[in-house]
Design a protein around this motif. Structure first.
Motif, short mmCIF file in Angstrom:
data_model
loop_
_atom_site.label_atom_id
_atom_site.label_comp_id
_atom_site.label_asym_id
_atom_site.label_seq_id
_atom_site.Cartn_x
_atom_site.Cartn_y
_atom_site.Cartn_z
N TYR A 176 -1.90 -5.79 56.42
CA TYR A 176 -2.21 -4.40 56.80
C TYR A 176 -1.65 -3.40 55.81
CZ TYR A 176 -1.48 0.16 58.80
OH TYR A 176 -1.42 1.52 58.96
N LEU A 177 -0.38 -3.55 55.44
CA LEU A 177 0.26 -2.59 54.54
C LEU A 177 -0.44 -2.51 53.19
CD1 LEU A 177 4.04 -3.37 55.24
CD2 LEU A 177 2.66 -1.51 56.20
N ASN A 178 -0.90 -3.64 52.70
CA ASN A 178 -1.58 -3.68 51.40
C ASN A 178 -2.95 -3.01 51.42
OD1 ASN A 178 0.28 -5.01 49.62
ND2 ASN A 178 -0.10 -6.92 50.71
N GLU A 179 -3.57 -2.93 52.58
CA GLU A 179 -4.92 -2.35 52.67
C GLU A 179 -4.90 -0.86 53.03
OE1 GLU A 179 -6.39 -2.95 57.28
OE2 GLU A 179 -6.76 -4.59 55.88
N GLU A 180 -3.79 -0.37 53.58
CA GLU A 180 -3.70 1.02 54.03
C GLU A 180 -3.43 1.94 52.84
OE1 GLU A 180 -4.03 4.22 55.53
OE2 GLU A 180 -4.08 2.72 57.16
N GLU A 181 -4.37 2.84 52.55
CA GLU A 181 -4.28 3.68 51.35
C GLU A 181 -3.09 4.63 51.38
OE1 GLU A 181 -7.95 5.73 50.79
OE2 GLU A 181 -9.09 3.91 50.29
N ARG A 182 -2.66 5.07 52.53
CA ARG A 182 -1.56 6.03 52.61
C ARG A 182 -0.19 5.38 52.53
NH1 ARG A 182 -2.01 9.72 57.67
NH2 ARG A 182 -0.15 10.63 56.66
N ILE A 183 -0.16 4.06 52.50
CA ILE A 183 1.12 3.34 52.50
C ILE A 183 1.42 2.78 51.11
CG2 ILE A 183 2.25 1.20 53.30
CD1 ILE A 183 1.16 1.77 56.06
N THR A 184 2.66 2.99 50.66
CA THR A 184 3.15 2.39 49.43
C THR A 184 4.19 1.33 49.80
OG1 THR A 184 2.82 4.42 48.16
CG2 THR A 184 4.32 2.78 47.23
N LEU A 185 3.90 0.10 49.46
CA LEU A 185 4.80 -1.03 49.73
C LEU A 185 5.76 -1.20 48.57
CD1 LEU A 185 5.47 -3.67 51.42
CD2 LEU A 185 3.78 -4.80 49.93
N TYR A 186 7.03 -1.50 48.89
CA TYR A 186 8.01 -1.81 47.85
C TYR A 186 8.45 -3.26 48.02
CZ TYR A 186 8.03 3.19 47.15
OH TYR A 186 7.64 4.48 46.89
N GLY A 187 8.22 -4.04 46.97
CA GLY A 187 8.56 -5.45 47.04
C GLY A 187 7.35 -6.32 46.76
N GLU A 188 7.57 -7.61 46.80
CA GLU A 188 6.52 -8.59 46.55
C GLU A 188 5.36 -8.36 47.52
OE1 GLU A 188 4.07 -11.38 45.51
OE2 GLU A 188 5.88 -11.00 44.34
N PRO A 189 4.14 -8.13 47.02
CA PRO A 189 3.02 -7.84 47.92
C PRO A 189 2.47 -9.05 48.67
CG PRO A 189 2.28 -7.83 45.63
CD PRO A 189 3.78 -7.95 45.60
N SER A 190 2.70 -10.25 48.13
CA SER A 190 2.19 -11.44 48.80
C SER A 190 3.18 -11.91 49.85
CB SER A 190 1.93 -12.56 47.80
OG SER A 190 3.13 -13.24 47.47
N ALA A 191 2.70 -12.77 50.75
CA ALA A 191 3.55 -13.30 51.82
C ALA A 191 4.14 -14.66 51.46
CB ALA A 191 2.74 -13.41 53.11
#
Length: 400
Positions: A300-315
């Motif tokens: 979900y976090l990777n697909e949401e345009e308004r969200i910036t993830l910090y850290g490894e994007p894969s699970a």
């Protein structure tokens, strides 16, 4: 006894309520067996250690068994560990006791929780040693990069301090390879903060070849107590902090300063027993299941345009643990947390989580105190909880 993920929840009394705990990187819930052990100790054997009467012998034996279990948990010897009130305190004790020489250089990762930075920075200022900050070039997925480390190392390197996993990003450091590189320099020591990693993976300090390793039991289903390991091969480089008449043949006697709470230390065997007779298999189950949990949220976090993830994007479990941080465009992190709380029983937090240098200097957020939103899971969380969480997050992002 065999470890079984589906049975885990029933062993944690705090999970029998509406609150859904997703702030586990700040502290896990506690096993019922640990709670019972502490209650029994305080009810029946709460006396000073070392005396020869019956109850004192029982208390001393229980405390010793705690140390034995704590050491076995990371494949160390009892004389190589010290228990104390916090990882921060134990590392401050160590920094005060470790032998330094004029001209020594300390390399400190900016990915650290401040517990593994402040002690070394403080002693460097006090003794006029040189600090080299180990930074990171990728602000979205900062790592303990090996090439950047190599550029900092020298014949004067005395210590390299870094996290096994970041308590902000969840990204796992290649400790074994880092130790191999650092140990090419004869006086260089490796100090690893394992607090964010230890609840999720088996730790083997011999295999990692580290000199120092610290973590907190209260994040590994146990009591509010911490543990420091120092390899026996470098004990002669640690000056004792204890009273002059005390023996110094163990790390605890050198550094402990009687800070290991009796009732908490003696409960540690209950945590170790939780993993069953095949501890490696238990950890494999945990890593595999937590990979599923974090995949639900990360997708979900990777697909949401308004969200910036910090850290490894894969699970991928080889790359990260389920400690996940992000910011939402146009929304303060704490405001976002509170909006989720209004709509649901999910509990997590915002802020810098004591990784102030990471948030300020590398990620570059203007409001460091507000920081990131951090959601952290453990294997006692469920796929249903994470699916429901994502639904609530979608609603909040859509309405704010």
């Amino acid at each position: 006894m065999t470890f079984n993920i589906p049975d885990a929840r029933s062993l944690f009394p705090a999970l029998n309520q509406e609150q859904v705990f997703l702030d586990n990187a700040g502290g896990s819930q506690v096993l019922a067996s640990v709670i019972e052990s502490i209650t029994t100790y305080l009810s029946t054997t709460n006396v000073q250690l070392g005396a020869t009467y019956k109850t004192a012998k029982a208390s001393t034996a229980a405390y010793s068994h705690g140390y034995e279990a704590a050491a076995k948990f990371i494949n160390a010897k009892p004389e190589e560990i010290c228990l104390g009130v916090s990882t921060t305190q134990l590392l401050h004790n160590l920094s005060t006791a470790l032998d330094f020489q004029p001209g020594d250089e300390l390399i400190i990762s900016k990915l650290n929780h401040e517990a593994n930075s402040a002690p070394w920075n403080r002693i460097a200022q006090r003794l006029r040693l040189t600090v080299k900050w180990w930074s990171a070039s990728d602000r979205h997925n900062p790592t303990c990069d090996l090439e950047e480390l190599k550029a900092l190392l020298s014949e004067r390197t005395r210590l390299v301090a870094f996290p096994h996993a970041s308590n902000i990003t969840g990204t796992i450091s290649d400790v074994k390879q880092i130790a191999k590189i650092v140990h090419q320099y004869p006086r260089a020591l490796v100090c690893v903060d394992g607090v964010a990693l230890a609840p999720h993976r088996q730790v083997d300090v011999i295999d990692l070849d580290v000199d120092f390793y610290a973590f907190s039991w209260y994040k590994v289903y146990g009591p509010h107590i911490a543990q420091l390991y120092a390899a026996s091969r470098i004990h002669d480089q640690i000056s004792p902090l204890c009273h002059y008449f005390k023996s110094t043949e163990t790390l605890d006697l050198k550094l402990g300063l009687a800070s290991a709470n009796y009732e908490l230390a003696q409960s540690i065997p209950r945590v170790v027993e939780y993993f069953g007779s095949n501890i490696s298999a238990a950890w494999d189950q945990i890593a595999t299941f937590e990979e599923k949990l974090q995949a639900i949220l990360l997708d979900y976090l990777n697909e949401e345009e308004r969200i910036t993830l910090y850290g490894e994007p894969s699970a991928k479990k080889a790359l990260r643990v389920p400690v996940i941080s992000f910011v939402v465009q146009g929304i303060k992190s704490q405001a976002f947390v509170e909006e989720v709380e209004k709509r649901s029983p999910f509990g997590f937090r915002s802020g810098h989580m004591y990784s102030h240098r990471l948030i300020k200097d590398i990620i570059g957020l203007e409001d460091v105190e507000d920081g990131v939103v951090r959601i952290s899971m453990l294997h006692y969380n469920t796929e249903e909880e994470l699916t429901s969480l994502v639904k609530v997050l979608r609603e909040v992002v859509a309405t704010l």
